[in-house]
Design a protein around this motif. Sequence first.
Motif, PDB file in Angstrom:
ATOM      1  N   PHE A  35       0.803  -1.218   0.000  1.00  0.00           N
ATOM      2  CA  PHE A  35       0.000   0.000   0.000  1.00  0.00           C
ATOM      3  C   PHE A  35       0.835   1.266   0.000  1.00  0.00           C
ATOM      4  O   PHE A  35       0.371   2.323  -0.385  1.00  0.00           O
ATOM      5  CB  PHE A  35      -0.982  -0.008   1.169  1.00  0.00           C
ATOM      6  CG  PHE A  35      -2.082  -1.011   0.968  1.00  0.00           C
ATOM      7  CD1 PHE A  35      -3.076  -0.750   0.030  1.00  0.00           C
ATOM      8  CD2 PHE A  35      -2.122  -2.192   1.669  1.00  0.00           C
ATOM      9  CE1 PHE A  35      -4.083  -1.667  -0.173  1.00  0.00           C
ATOM     10  CE2 PHE A  35      -3.133  -3.114   1.478  1.00  0.00           C
ATOM     11  CZ  PHE A  35      -4.112  -2.855   0.546  1.00  0.00           C
ATOM     12  N   SER A  36       2.080   1.178   0.412  1.00  0.00           N
ATOM     13  CA  SER A  36       2.891   2.392   0.423  1.00  0.00           C
ATOM     14  C   SER A  36       3.392   2.734  -0.981  1.00  0.00           C
ATOM     15  O   SER A  36       3.970   3.793  -1.185  1.00  0.00           O
ATOM     16  CB  SER A  36       4.055   2.250   1.405  1.00  0.00           C
ATOM     17  OG  SER A  36       4.782   1.073   1.125  1.00  0.00           O
ATOM     18  N   ASN A  37       3.161   1.821  -1.910  1.00  0.00           N
ATOM     19  CA  ASN A  37       3.506   2.108  -3.297  1.00  0.00           C
ATOM     20  C   ASN A  37       2.297   2.788  -3.944  1.00  0.00           C
ATOM     21  O   ASN A  37       1.246   2.186  -4.117  1.00  0.00           O
ATOM     22  CB  ASN A  37       3.834   0.777  -3.977  1.00  0.00           C
ATOM     23  CG  ASN A  37       4.176   0.947  -5.437  1.00  0.00           C
ATOM     24  OD1 ASN A  37       3.514   1.710  -6.149  1.00  0.00           O
ATOM     25  ND2 ASN A  37       5.191   0.231  -5.888  1.00  0.00           N
ATOM     26  N   THR A  38       2.435   4.069  -4.307  1.00  0.00           N
ATOM     27  CA  THR A  38       1.280   4.856  -4.730  1.00  0.00           C
ATOM     28  C   THR A  38       0.546   4.264  -5.946  1.00  0.00           C
ATOM     29  O   THR A  38      -0.671   4.138  -5.914  1.00  0.00           O
ATOM     30  CB  THR A  38       1.688   6.309  -4.992  1.00  0.00           C
ATOM     31  OG1 THR A  38       2.541   6.716  -3.919  1.00  0.00           O
ATOM     32  CG2 THR A  38       0.480   7.222  -5.052  1.00  0.00           C
ATOM     33  N   PRO A  39       1.230   3.906  -7.008  1.00  0.00           N
ATOM     34  CA  PRO A  39       0.490   3.325  -8.143  1.00  0.00           C
ATOM     35  C   PRO A  39      -0.302   2.080  -7.742  1.00  0.00           C
ATOM     36  O   PRO A  39      -1.444   1.914  -8.155  1.00  0.00           O
ATOM     37  CB  PRO A  39       1.595   2.949  -9.137  1.00  0.00           C
ATOM     38  CG  PRO A  39       2.749   3.811  -8.790  1.00  0.00           C
ATOM     39  CD  PRO A  39       2.685   4.016  -7.314  1.00  0.00           C
TER      40      PRO A  39
ATOM     41  N   VAL B 263     -13.895   1.466  -1.046  1.00  0.00           N
ATOM     42  CA  VAL B 263     -12.865   1.668  -0.019  1.00  0.00           C
ATOM     43  C   VAL B 263     -12.758   3.161   0.282  1.00  0.00           C
ATOM     44  O   VAL B 263     -12.622   3.964  -0.636  1.00  0.00           O
ATOM     45  CB  VAL B 263     -11.503   1.127  -0.506  1.00  0.00           C
ATOM     46  CG1 VAL B 263     -10.391   1.549   0.448  1.00  0.00           C
ATOM     47  CG2 VAL B 263     -11.555  -0.382  -0.633  1.00  0.00           C
ATOM     48  N   SER B 264     -12.863   3.530   1.539  1.00  0.00           N
ATOM     49  CA  SER B 264     -12.746   4.953   1.862  1.00  0.00           C
ATOM     50  C   SER B 264     -11.367   5.300   2.395  1.00  0.00           C
ATOM     51  O   SER B 264     -10.862   6.381   2.142  1.00  0.00           O
ATOM     52  CB  SER B 264     -13.829   5.377   2.854  1.00  0.00           C
ATOM     53  OG  SER B 264     -13.610   4.777   4.109  1.00  0.00           O
TER      54      SER B 264
ATOM     55  N   GLN C 198      -1.497   1.366  -4.790  1.00  0.00           N
ATOM     56  CA  GLN C 198      -2.650   1.759  -3.979  1.00  0.00           C
ATOM     57  C   GLN C 198      -3.755   2.367  -4.852  1.00  0.00           C
ATOM     58  O   GLN C 198      -4.932   2.076  -4.665  1.00  0.00           O
ATOM     59  CB  GLN C 198      -2.241   2.748  -2.878  1.00  0.00           C
ATOM     60  CG  GLN C 198      -3.356   2.899  -1.884  1.00  0.00           C
ATOM     61  CD  GLN C 198      -3.070   3.890  -0.763  1.00  0.00           C
ATOM     62  OE1 GLN C 198      -3.885   4.764  -0.550  1.00  0.00           O
ATOM     63  NE2 GLN C 198      -1.946   3.732  -0.069  1.00  0.00           N
ATOM     64  N   ASN C 199      -3.355   3.200  -5.826  1.00  0.00           N
ATOM     65  CA  ASN C 199      -4.352   3.811  -6.706  1.00  0.00           C
ATOM     66  C   ASN C 199      -5.111   2.756  -7.495  1.00  0.00           C
ATOM     67  O   ASN C 199      -6.332   2.822  -7.641  1.00  0.00           O
ATOM     68  CB  ASN C 199      -3.689   4.791  -7.667  1.00  0.00           C
ATOM     69  CG  ASN C 199      -3.255   6.058  -6.934  1.00  0.00           C
ATOM     70  OD1 ASN C 199      -3.712   6.307  -5.803  1.00  0.00           O
ATOM     71  ND2 ASN C 199      -2.372   6.821  -7.543  1.00  0.00           N
ATOM     72  N   GLU C 200      -4.366   1.788  -7.975  1.00  0.00           N
ATOM     73  CA  GLU C 200      -4.977   0.703  -8.728  1.00  0.00           C
ATOM     74  C   GLU C 200      -5.981  -0.039  -7.841  1.00  0.00           C
ATOM     75  O   GLU C 200      -7.093  -0.366  -8.252  1.00  0.00           O
ATOM     76  CB  GLU C 200      -3.870  -0.252  -9.213  1.00  0.00           C
ATOM     77  CG  GLU C 200      -4.328  -1.544  -9.858  1.00  0.00           C
ATOM     78  CD  GLU C 200      -5.059  -1.315 -11.190  1.00  0.00           C
ATOM     79  OE1 GLU C 200      -5.058  -0.169 -11.682  1.00  0.00           O
ATOM     80  OE2 GLU C 200      -5.660  -2.284 -11.704  1.00  0.00           O
ATOM     81  N   PHE C 201      -5.587  -0.286  -6.605  1.00  0.00           N
ATOM     82  CA  PHE C 201      -6.436  -0.990  -5.643  1.00  0.00           C
ATOM     83  C   PHE C 201      -7.724  -0.212  -5.398  1.00  0.00           C
ATOM     84  O   PHE C 201      -8.819  -0.754  -5.440  1.00  0.00           O
ATOM     85  CB  PHE C 201      -5.653  -1.188  -4.337  1.00  0.00           C
ATOM     86  CG  PHE C 201      -6.383  -1.966  -3.287  1.00  0.00           C
ATOM     87  CD1 PHE C 201      -6.349  -3.353  -3.274  1.00  0.00           C
ATOM     88  CD2 PHE C 201      -7.106  -1.311  -2.290  1.00  0.00           C
ATOM     89  CE1 PHE C 201      -7.018  -4.070  -2.298  1.00  0.00           C
ATOM     90  CE2 PHE C 201      -7.780  -2.018  -1.311  1.00  0.00           C
ATOM     91  CZ  PHE C 201      -7.734  -3.397  -1.314  1.00  0.00           C
ATOM     92  N   ARG C 202      -7.589   1.087  -5.196  1.00  0.00           N
ATOM     93  CA  ARG C 202      -8.766   1.918  -4.930  1.00  0.00           C
ATOM     94  C   ARG C 202      -9.695   1.961  -6.153  1.00  0.00           C
ATOM     95  O   ARG C 202     -10.908   2.060  -5.998  1.00  0.00           O
ATOM     96  CB  ARG C 202      -8.340   3.338  -4.573  1.00  0.00           C
ATOM     97  CG  ARG C 202      -7.815   3.476  -3.148  1.00  0.00           C
ATOM     98  CD  ARG C 202      -7.306   4.890  -2.932  1.00  0.00           C
ATOM     99  NE  ARG C 202      -6.825   5.100  -1.579  1.00  0.00           N
ATOM    100  CZ  ARG C 202      -7.604   5.510  -0.568  1.00  0.00           C
ATOM    101  NH1 ARG C 202      -8.879   5.732  -0.785  1.00  0.00           N
ATOM    102  NH2 ARG C 202      -7.092   5.666   0.630  1.00  0.00           N
TER     103      ARG C 202
END
Lengths: 221, 397
Positions: free
Chosen positions: B67-71, B83-84, B73-77
Amino acid sequence: MISIKNLNKYYDYKRVNQTHALKDVSLTIEDGELTAIVGNSGAGKSTLLHILAGIDDFQSGTVKVGDKELDTMGPMALARYRNRTIGIVLQDFGLIEGVSIMENVMLPLRLGSPMSHGKKKERVMKALDTVGLSDMAKKGVHKLSGGQRQRVAIARAIVNDPDYIFADEPTGALDSETGKQIMGLFRDLNKKGKTVVIVTHDQEIAGACDRIVTVKDGRIK
Amino acid sequence: MLYISYLRTFKNIFKYLLISVLTGTMMFICVTLYTTYEFQSARYTPFKERLDGKGHLIYTAGNYICFSNTPIQNEFRRKYPKVSSISYTLTDSIQLTGLNNVTLYGYDDEICRYRPYLSEGRWFDEDHKEGCISAVVTPMPYVGTDRKVKAGDVIEYEDRVTGEEIDIYVTGVLGQGASYYAPNKMTRDINAFKMYSLVDQMTDPIVIMSDTDIFRFSDARASYQAFIRYQDDITEEEMEQYRDRFLSEEMATGVESFADIRTRTKDVILLKIGSVLPLAAVSMAFILIAVICAAILNSISEIRDDAILYMSGMTTAKITLSMTVQSIGLSAIGFTLTLGLAAYVRTKTDRLLFELGGPQILLCLAVVAVFSLITMLIKYTVLRKNSAVSIIRKADT
Ligand SMILES: Nc1ncnc2c1ncn2[C@@H]1O[C@H](COP(=O)(O)OP(=O)(O)OP(=O)(O)O)[C@@H](O)[C@H]1O
Ligand SMILES: [Mg+2]
């Protein structure tokens, strides 16, 4: 002046075992009198004395001691009345065990007088002097004989300099010689102007009083 | 009137000392019990808000979701629009000068709400040294020596990627038996208490710092444990779907709903209280009975004196009041005895669970109130049943 009018006292009022202990009693005792109340056991002598002393209630009638109308007074006023206006002496002396004569006699002063400790002591010593115990003030009451105990009780009753003294069988627990001495004390107090009422069985004690009131079956004879 | 309470007390000093000891013991038990409860439930506090509402705690195996990897995390969201928020802890595994390999954790403010027991020093946010990162460590030795890392030491580190030198200032050392939040831990039937590891002889070397300081380490990445919170409008079915997809598509190794974790945590707290409560309740009951007996005996043995006081010019109300004043005085002495006892036990062991916070003081006041009320009630009943007259009469005949 003590003035009782149409006094009725019931124990267990309005219950099946109700006792009509005082029946329409009226009685007047002048200030400065030394009065004995006599009568058979169960006649109502103690009941009458307890009512006068403000420690028992009643159902009807008026009771006036000096300027105090007991039937109209609340618990606080009655407490002050017991503390200031009258002194009570009982057959079993009623002393607090485990403390000194001084403390026992000082009790009424502790309960209501705003005077300094020195002044209280002075009063106690004066009262003890009257009953002839001034040299024993520091002693514990458990070391005393019956007669001495009754003297302490009388000292306590007079320490606030009340106008009235009510005694219920004050000599009942004493031998006759000691009883006579205690009676002498009451006579002295009476001579000093106190109105004294003594409930007694003892003919001799009663005979030493100015006036004898006989109670029989809840009525004054 | 105060004098009357005083007179009564000193007439029977031993009886009253006993009553004081009894009320004091009662307070001691109450305070210890409450402190134990507070101590036990303290480890739940950091997770109270985090586990509130709808969400999943997920364990991710390494590189699949970081999750600390921004891309990532963005993909996950994007894949999971309900997910909030996502909370995770940064961690790193590094080689510090003079030490074995250590694991770093970056705690956020919420996690810091629980302060583990330190054998020395202070928590990392309570102490600072110019140019250093403050950190708390588990007990660990310097390699090749028998020296241990102590509070006040400064440990050096050179970043593998940037080459930057970072100095870690040790503010405190966790004590044996302390629990610290270990976000890499994966356990079955997780509850808030299982998120902690215990410091013992075998504990891995751990260095704990704040979540802002750990960013200085360029290798730091999200730990395998993440709290995924959903929007309130998510349905049960959607949550179930997400769970299944986490396990299949994201290779999550475990998914637990917040609701389940909350329930299990509460069960554990109840169980812990349940294990001490019966014993405490029984001893409290015994002491309470003893206190009541003492109060009864006290009231009865003094009824004759009460009659004398009444006769000499006290009202029944005042007699009762003087008794109450006395009870309050006696329990105040009991309270002092309790403090004394606690201070004494402290000199023998440093692990006594006795702390006087607001709730404990309230508990002590409650003991005072209960005891005074009981004595007052008994006194009042006795005085009503036996009016001064009847006592005088009994004494008279
Ligand atoms: N607390 C009480 N409850 C019920 N009846 C009572 C109570 N006290 C007294 N009595 C009754 O009231 C009546 C008067 O009692 P009291 O004690 O006044 O008599 P007494 O003249 O003082 O007797 P003694 O010479 O034996 O002391 C008696 O019939 C007694 O049984
Ligand atoms: Mg009688």
